[in-house]
Design a protein around this motif. Structure first.
Motif: not given
Length: 284
Positions: A206-235
């Protein structure tokens, strides 16, 4: 802080009976004072609030709120104290003490967040949030409090902030417009947020820019977000990684507020003034 404690010691020795009781209570409950009022202290000691108020003025404070501010401003830990605490923590963690292990892991996670704030994608995220015509923050319902807190913090920097948690088909608000050009979607991912990928993919279509906040190594496809901020691995696999998520959201909102400069300061003043009119405290 030392000056405040010294005054309490003096009054505990040479004050009137009421002053000695108040001074002794304050000295023994310094960590509880941020949660007290003059009335609650008076009730605990079977004194009048006026007596507590007179004692505070004798100490040089207008009221208990002034004491709270003084404690907050003077309770910083020195580098030497910090190093000693970390050494003790490492020793206890090495000995397998559960709470020490937990705190040590959380400190490592905070170090990860601090390192992230110096990376190019961090500055890009701040710029995207600052420049977008509107900002939507999407999360699973279980994390709605985090999304709302983040959105509320961003209102100190700008207008047009919306927190969505999907309840009552609220995600549909994103797609009511013809397109999302000049709008931004911040997706707070979690293991329960099964709609996150579909939501991000549709928003981009729809034309939105997307920032993704997710855990390191999460199974996301690169083009699903414009920018990724990765959290450290979960316990663990069942952990939503809440402490570092809260730290990241607080740091990111504070960076956006700082980037807004005087405009944010003016907004904060107006919000504080209006909050005072309504009898509400400031939220910052």
């Amino acid at each position: 802080m030392e000056d405040f404690v010294q005054k309490l010691r003096q009054y505990a020795k040479s004050g009137t009976p009421a002053e000695r009781r108040i001074a002794k209570y304050f000295f023994e409950h310094l960590n509880d004072l941020p949660f007290e009022t003059a009335a609650s202290v008076a009730d605990r000691l079977d004194l009048s609030p006026m007596t507590v108020g007179r004692f505070l003025r004798a100490l040089g404070y207008q009221g208990l709120d002034s004491v709270k501010i003084h404690i907050r401003e003077t309770s910083a830990i020195s580098p030497t104290q910090m190093q000693a605490s970390l050494t003790e923590l490492q020793t206890d963690a090495s000995a397998g003490k559960p709470l020490a292990v937990l705190v040590s892991e959380q400190i490592q996670a905070l170090h990860h967040i601090y390192h992230l704030t110096g990376q190019p994608q961090w500055n890009e995220a701040v710029s995207m949030i600052s420049a977008a015509h509107e900002v939507f923050v999407a999360s699973h319902a279980r994390l709605s409090g985090f999304a709302s807190h983040f959105a509320q913090r961003l209102t100190y920097a700008r207008d047009g902030i919306h927190a969505l948690d999907g309840t009552g088909s609220r995600f549909a608000e994103l797609f009511a417009r013809l397109d999302g050009n000049d709008a931004l979607l911040v997706v707070i991912d979690s293991r329960r947020f099964g709609k996150a990928r579909l939501l991000a993919r549709t928003a981009r279509r729809y034309g939105y820019k997307v920032i993704l906040i997710t855990a390191q190594g999460a199974n996301w496809i690169p083009d699903q977000a414009n920018l990724v901020l990765a959290l450290p691995p979960a316990r663990s696999d069942g952990d939503d990684n809440l402490p570092p998520l809260m730290a990241l959201l607080d740091c990111l909102s504070e960076a956006v507020i700082a980037a807004a400069g005087e405009e944010a300061s003016a907004r904060t003043r107006r919000m504080t003034e209006f909050g005072s009119m309504l009898g509400e405290g400031a939220n910052r």
